[in-house]
Design an enzyme around this catalytic site. Structure first.
Site, mmCIF file in Angstrom:
data_model
loop_
_atom_site.group_PDB
_atom_site.id
_atom_site.type_symbol
_atom_site.label_atom_id
_atom_site.label_comp_id
_atom_site.label_asym_id
_atom_site.label_seq_id
_atom_site.Cartn_x
_atom_site.Cartn_y
_atom_site.Cartn_z
ATOM 1 N N ILE A 56 0.855 -1.180 0.000
ATOM 2 C CA ILE A 56 0.000 0.000 0.000
ATOM 3 C C ILE A 56 0.896 1.236 0.000
ATOM 4 C CG2 ILE A 56 -1.782 1.254 1.282
ATOM 5 C CD1 ILE A 56 -2.512 -1.499 2.567
ATOM 6 N N ALA A 57 0.627 2.180 -0.919
ATOM 7 C CA ALA A 57 1.398 3.428 -1.053
ATOM 8 C C ALA A 57 2.824 3.189 -1.540
ATOM 9 C CB ALA A 57 1.402 4.212 0.261
ATOM 10 N N SER A 58 3.033 2.123 -2.303
ATOM 11 C CA SER A 58 4.365 1.865 -2.866
ATOM 12 C C SER A 58 4.612 2.649 -4.151
ATOM 13 C CB SER A 58 4.541 0.362 -3.142
ATOM 14 O OG SER A 58 3.575 -0.096 -4.076
ATOM 15 N N GLY A 59 3.577 3.272 -4.710
ATOM 16 C CA GLY A 59 3.746 4.076 -5.917
ATOM 17 C C GLY A 59 3.151 3.459 -7.166
ATOM 18 N N THR A 61 0.139 3.743 -8.473
ATOM 19 C CA THR A 61 -0.628 4.698 -9.279
ATOM 20 C C THR A 61 0.287 5.576 -10.116
ATOM 21 O OG1 THR A 61 -2.428 4.739 -7.652
ATOM 22 C CG2 THR A 61 -2.301 6.580 -9.188
ATOM 23 N N THR A 62 1.398 6.023 -9.526
ATOM 24 C CA THR A 62 2.365 6.837 -10.261
ATOM 25 C C THR A 62 2.943 6.057 -11.438
ATOM 26 O OG1 THR A 62 2.952 8.046 -8.252
ATOM 27 C CG2 THR A 62 4.523 8.112 -10.077
ATOM 28 N N GLU A 130 -3.056 -2.852 -12.228
ATOM 29 C CA GLU A 130 -2.680 -2.569 -10.851
ATOM 30 C C GLU A 130 -3.049 -3.774 -9.992
ATOM 31 O OE1 GLU A 130 -3.300 0.919 -7.465
ATOM 32 O OE2 GLU A 130 -4.609 0.832 -9.210
ATOM 33 N N ARG A 189 3.993 7.914 3.193
ATOM 34 C CA ARG A 189 3.182 8.290 2.030
ATOM 35 C C ARG A 189 1.700 8.135 2.332
ATOM 36 N NH1 ARG A 189 6.516 4.950 -2.627
ATOM 37 N NH2 ARG A 189 8.354 6.318 -2.752
ATOM 38 N N ARG A 193 -1.219 11.118 1.958
ATOM 39 C CA ARG A 193 -2.347 11.125 1.006
ATOM 40 C C ARG A 193 -3.699 11.113 1.707
ATOM 41 N NH1 ARG A 193 -1.514 5.343 -2.124
ATOM 42 N NH2 ARG A 193 -2.623 3.957 -0.700
#
Length: 258
Positions: A56-59, A61-62, A130, A189, A193
């Site tokens: 979770i929040a590892s990137g 989406t980026t 994803e 992160r 967010r």
């Protein structure tokens, strides 16, 4: 099995039954058999499938946003909006608040919605997803069970469904991109967010999820890995990460040739 689990599995089977009935009756409706004995979406035989995995929040989406600007790639994000609104119920929030009660319900629905993503028709030669139905099982179901928040009977039933799906449905993956991020980075992160459902997630949870990823994708000790793994260290800031994605662009886009 709990009443909630029974309802979700009934819905799960209701979604799969038309596909099975169509193939048995010789119909088309967008489904065909590819690998002998398996069902697959029509037109997918030459599609490259890349799954982006990570904590979770590892990137993720980026990473997906970066490659979404590349021609001939279709990006499929996690269907989080569906998990947040199951006919008015925020199943994701319910699970974080009371995982022992709602874990089976959320994971069953995730299994269904991720299966739908794997079978989504696309005209693009490359699909970048994803996460996947595989990480849903090997990471998040395992986490609930090993942490004592999922009864053994629910875990067994989810395993039975996963085994049936992967035995009878063709779900090819050509490459896994693993965004390897420290739990502490993910925690920072996550706080930045400020997603409402995630505010209750402790660092210890992220540490456990990280270890499950490592056991599965690096050590190969927990479960079979469905494709080669490309590890990208992802503790860096946005600009450094964009540079890393560009460094790995050719390797990612030629996944079927690796």
């Amino acid at each position: 099995m709990t009443a909630a689990a029974a309802r979700f599995f009934l819905n799960f089977w209701s979604a799969l039954r038309p596909v099975v009935r169509t193939v048995k009756s010789g119909g088309t409706r967008g489904i065909r058999t590819g690998t002998p004995g398996k069902l697959m979406r029509s037109g997918d035989s030459r599609r490259t499938v890349i799954c982006v995995e990570g904590n979770i929040a590892s990137g993720k989406t980026t990473c997906l946003d970066y490659f979404s600007n590349t021609s001939n790639i279709q990006v499929l994000t996690e269907p989080v909006s569906k998990w947040r609104n199951v006919r008015g119920h925020n199943l994701l929030a319910l699970m974080y608040q009371d995982p022992q009660r709602w874990g089976i319900s959320l994971q069953t629905y995730i299994q269904l919605t991720m299966l739908d993503k794997h079978l989504s028709a696309t005209t693009a030669p490359v699909t970048m997803m994803e996460r996947s139905i595989f990480s849903a099982k090997h990471i998040f179901v395992e986490n609930l069970y090993r942490s004592g928040k999922m009864p053994e009977v629910d875990y067994i039933i989810l395993n039975e469904w996963f085994d049936w799906i992967t035995t009878n449905v063709s779900l090819p993956v050509d490459l896994i991109v693993y965004l390897q991020t420290s739990p502490q980075t993910c925690y920072e992160r996550l706080k930045q967010r400020c997603r409402e459902e995630e505010m209750v997630i402790p660092l210890e949870y992220l540490e456990f999820i990280h270890q499950l990823h490592e056991d599965w994708l690096i050590k190969g000790t927990s479960a079979p890995v469905p494709a080669p793994v490309l590890v990208i260290p992802a503790d860096y800031d946005l600009q450094k990460m964009l540079h890393k994605y560009e460094e790995h662009r050719e390797k990612i886009l030629t996944a079927t040739n690796s």
